[in-house]
Structures are given as structure tokens and as C-alpha cells.
Design an enzyme around this catalytic site. Structure first.
Site, PDB file in Angstrom:
ATOM      1  NE  ARG A  33      -3.851  -2.275   1.894  1.00 45.62           N
ATOM      2  CZ  ARG A  33      -4.153  -2.961   2.864  1.00 45.62           C
ATOM      3  NH1 ARG A  33      -4.817  -2.109   4.139  1.00 45.62           N
ATOM      4  NH2 ARG A  33      -5.213  -4.245   2.917  1.00 45.62           N
ATOM      5  CD  GLU A 177     -10.778 -10.640   9.205  1.00 46.79           C
ATOM      6  OE1 GLU A 177      -9.272 -10.533  10.387  1.00 46.79           O
ATOM      7  OE2 GLU A 177     -10.477 -10.217   8.281  1.00 46.79           O
ATOM      8  CE  LYS A 219     -11.643  -7.437  10.759  1.00 50.41           C
ATOM      9  NZ  LYS A 219     -10.759  -6.468  11.277  1.00 50.41           N
ATOM     10  CB  SER A 261     -13.953  -3.102   4.572  1.00 49.48           C
ATOM     11  OG  SER A 261     -12.432  -2.746   4.703  1.00 49.48           O
ATOM     12  N   GLY A 262     -13.075  -5.887   3.921  1.00 44.59           N
ATOM     13  CA  GLY A 262     -12.039  -6.650   2.648  1.00 44.59           C
ATOM     14  C   GLY A 262     -12.701  -5.860   1.170  1.00 44.59           C
ATOM     15  N   GLY A 263     -12.083  -4.695   1.046  1.00 39.37           N
ATOM     16  CA  GLY A 263     -11.688  -3.829  -0.429  1.00 39.37           C
ATOM     17  C   GLY A 263     -12.919  -3.008  -0.813  1.00 39.37           C
ATOM     18  NE  ARG A 294      -8.621  -4.016   2.665  1.00 45.25           N
ATOM     19  CZ  ARG A 294      -9.059  -4.630   2.094  1.00 45.25           C
ATOM     20  NH1 ARG A 294      -8.434  -5.032   0.853  1.00 45.25           N
ATOM     21  NH2 ARG A 294      -9.484  -6.268   2.348  1.00 45.25           N
TER      22      ARG A 294
HETATM   23  P1  13P Z   1     -10.113  -5.199   5.864  1.00 41.78           P
HETATM   24  O1  13P Z   1     -11.158  -3.708   6.531  1.00 41.78           O
HETATM   25  O2  13P Z   1      -9.585  -4.130   4.885  1.00 41.78           O
HETATM   26  O3  13P Z   1     -10.698  -6.127   4.720  1.00 41.78           O
HETATM   27  O4  13P Z   1      -9.078  -5.225   7.115  1.00 41.78           O
HETATM   28  C1  13P Z   1      -9.861  -5.904   7.732  1.00 41.78           C
HETATM   29  C2  13P Z   1      -8.805  -7.499   8.463  1.00 41.78           C
HETATM   30  O5  13P Z   1      -8.183  -6.711   9.482  1.00 41.78           O
HETATM   31  C3  13P Z   1      -8.478  -8.095   7.166  1.00 41.78           C
HETATM   32  O6  13P Z   1      -7.717  -9.417   8.188  1.00 41.78           O
END
Ligand code: 13P
Length: 341
Positions: A33, A177, A219, A261-263, A294
Site C-alpha cells: 500500500r 475472522e 469478524k 471491510s474486505g476492499g 481499508r
Molecule cells: P479490511 O477492513 O481492509 O478488510 O481489513 C480487515 C482486516 O483486519 C483483515 O484481516
């Protein structure tokens, strides 16, 4: 095992309208990033960026817990205050990512299994005195032609459950998660089916490994159409599909659910969380909040771009996104919060 301490920490992380901030990007992810923005990929640049986050005025009003990476929990602010201490002073509980990353899974082309169980008990014993009160482990599930396989889902669920049991033994609240990725052309319905199967398997394994549900957080991903799926459902349809899936698969005893959030675009993630609260608040057995990386950090990172002169503006952008998600938890997020109609 101090069950009361675990349940208290889990409850504190999700009480009210705050949520979690994932600032635990591994060095390779962080460097990727940074590289896109021309920021040097050094430990000092990582440190400066994390100092910017941790010292954002008012962040503790929106954020209950922050997940750190191994390098970060060992770093300090310029004035020598360790980041974990600075977070605690800001009213934010420090946590730590403890998995060793998702690796190619033998015999399962295109699928991954998360590693990191070896020596985990000893690493957890090291992190607790550094101030960590919770931990995170991310499993990655890919949707594609003929995948995910049962073998992949079960291996990841088993590792998540063994990690969670070790965390609770060490007095740390596990964040579990299992991320079903957005990448691909699959439909939202397929994402819902896969997410439900994954969650059912994860909770089965958590039960077998004697994990206390009141002392953990889930998560999950939201139930979304694949990024390149021609049909992109509305915010309300995503909220419906996501909550229906969670109600079916997540036991009511779980302390809280905090989405990754996953992108997703930052504003879309806020709008979708908001819609879940507007439509379902009275029907949810668990706290429903955010644990975004993100969708909170990306705009702030782009503004900062490694320049000292941009720190203030970057902190404002970070606080803005945290505030939007806090409003979403109350079902009070509107697009007017974004400063335009
Ligand atoms: P994102 O919200 O960017 O998906 O990251 C969450 C996270 O902790 C991924 O392990």
C-alpha cells in the site's frame, strides 16, 4: 481461566456505538500500500504512519479497540511512549494479530490455509504483558470454480478454533475472522451460501474446542456479490442477505460481530452497516459493529502519502471515517455526512 475477564473485555470492545480499527497490516501488505503512494517501505515509515493513527485527537470516541501487528506493538511514539500504552491512554484497547498469514494449501490448488499455531501459546504469553487484551486470526476462503472445498473450510475452521482456545487460555479475547473474499464474478447468493457454510463449520469447531462464545468476537465478511459480478445488489439487499446469514449461523451467545471491510469502498461499507441497523436493530442478538482496516484508513493514507505536512489533514480524514461508521452503528449515517449530497 478467568472467564469474567474475557467476557468483560469482549463486552467492552462492542458496547455502545464504537467499533474496532484494524491497523495490523503485515509488513508485506503495508509495503504494497505504501509503494502505490510512493511512501518508503521502511520500519520508520510504518512507525510514523502508526503514530499518526494512534495520536489522532478524538479517535477513542469512535474506536474501542485497535489491532496491531507484531512490529507495531514493539514500536513507540516519537516521545518514547509504546503504541499499546498510547492507545490505552486514548481509551482504546490494544489487540494483536497473531496468525502467520494465509499460505497455499497442499493438494488444494487456488485455496489457502492460515498458519501460525506452532509456538502460539508462547507468543500469546509475550504479547499479554505488552498490553494486548485481544487477538486476531484471519482465515481466507476463495470462491471459484469448484471451490471452496470442504477440506479447505474444515482446515481453516479447525485452526481458528485452536487459536481461539489458546487465546482464552492466555486471557486474550479471540477475534475469529473467516473471510470469504469478494474477488470473482460469483453472485451474492453464492457468497451467502458459502459464508453460511463457513460460519456453521467454524462454530462447530469452536464448540469442539470448548471456546467460550461470550468471550470471543466474530469478524465476518458482509454477504456481497463478487467484485466482477454483473449484478450488484442494493445497499438494502446486502443488509438483508448479510443479517439473514448471520442470524442462521451465529449463536446468540457470541459477544459481538464486527465486520471486515474486505476492499469495499469506504462509503459503501458505512452505508451497508447503517442499513443493517436501520432494518434489523431490534432483531439482533449480538452487538453488530465494524472492524475495518481499508474502509477507515485508505482515504487517510492517501492524504498522508508519507508527508509530515499532511498529518493533520490525514488525521481528520481518519476521524471522519471512524465517525461515519460510528453513526452507521446507530443507524444514523447519511451521505450528507460525506460533505456532499
Ligand atoms: P479490511 O477492513 O481492509 O478488510 O481489513 C480487515 C482486516 O483486519 C483483515 O484481516
Amino acid at each position: 481461566m478467568n472467564v469474567q475477564k474475557l467476557t468483560d473485555t469482549a463486552a467492552t470492545l462492542v458496547v455502545g456505538d464504537r467499533g474496532l480499527l484494524a491497523m495490523d497490516e503485515s509488513n508485506p501488505t503495508c509495503n504494497k500500500r505504501f509503494a502505490k503512494l510512493g511512501i518508503p517501505q521502511t520500519a520508520e515509515a510504518h512507525r510514523a504512519y502508526r503514530e499518526l493513527i494512534v495520536t489522532t485527537p478524538g479517535l477513542g470516541e469512535c474506536i474501542s479497540g485497535a489491532i496491531l501487528y507484531d512490529e507495531t506493538i514493539r514500536q513507540q511514539k516519537n516521545d518514547g511512549t509504546p503504541f499499546a500504552k498510547a492507545l490505552t491512554e486514548a481509551g482504546i484497547i490494544p489487540g494483536i494479530k497473531v496468525d502467520a498469514g494465509a499460505k497455499e494449501m497442499a493438494g488444494h490448488p487456488a485455496e489457502k490455509v492460515t498458519e501460525g499455531l506452532d509456538g502460539l501459546r508462547e507468543r500469546l504469553a509475550e504479547y499479554a504483558p505488552m498490553g494486548a487484551r485481544f487477538a486476531k486470526w484471519r482465515a481466507v476462503i476463495v470462491i471459484g470454480d469448484g471451490i471452496p472445498s470442504r477440506g479447505c473450510i474444515e482446515a481453516n475452521a479447525s485452526a481458528l478454533a485452536r487459536y481461539a482456545a489458546l487465546c482464552q487460555e492466555a486471557g486474550l479475547v479471540p477475534i475469529v475472522e473467516p473471510e470469504v473474499l469478494m474477488d470473482g464474478a460469483h453472485t451474492m447468493q453464492r457468497c451467502g451460501e458459502v459464508t453460511e457454510e463457513v460460519l456453521r463449520t467454524v462454530f462447530h469447531q469452536l464448540y469442539d474446542q470448548r471456546v467460550i462464545l461470550e468471550g470471543m468476537l466474530l469478524k465476518p465478511n458482509m454477504v456481497l456479490p463478487g467484485l466482477t459480478c454483473p449484478q450488484q445488489e442494493s445497499v438494502d439487499e446486502v443488509a438483508n442477505a448479510t443479517v439473514r446469514c448471520l442470524l442462521r449461523a451465529v449463536p446468540a451467545a457470541v459477544a459481538g460481530v464486527a465486520f471486515l471491510s474486505g476492499g469495499q469502498a469506504a462509503e459503501l461499507a458505512s452505508a451497508r452497516l447503517n442499513a443493517m441497523h436501520v432494518r434489523f436493530k431490534s432483531r439482533l442478538p449480538w452487538a453488530l459493529t465494524f472492524s475495518f482496516s481499508r474502509a477507515i484508513q485508505q482515504p487517510a493514507l492517501e492524504i498522508w502519502s508519507g508527508q509530515d505536512a499532511n498529518v493533520k489533514a490525514s488525521q481528520q480524514a481518519l476521524l471522519h471515517r471512524a465517525n461515519c461508521n460510528r453513526a452507521a452503528r446507530r443507524g444514523q449515517y447519511t451521505v450528507t455526512m460525506e460533505g456532499r449530497k
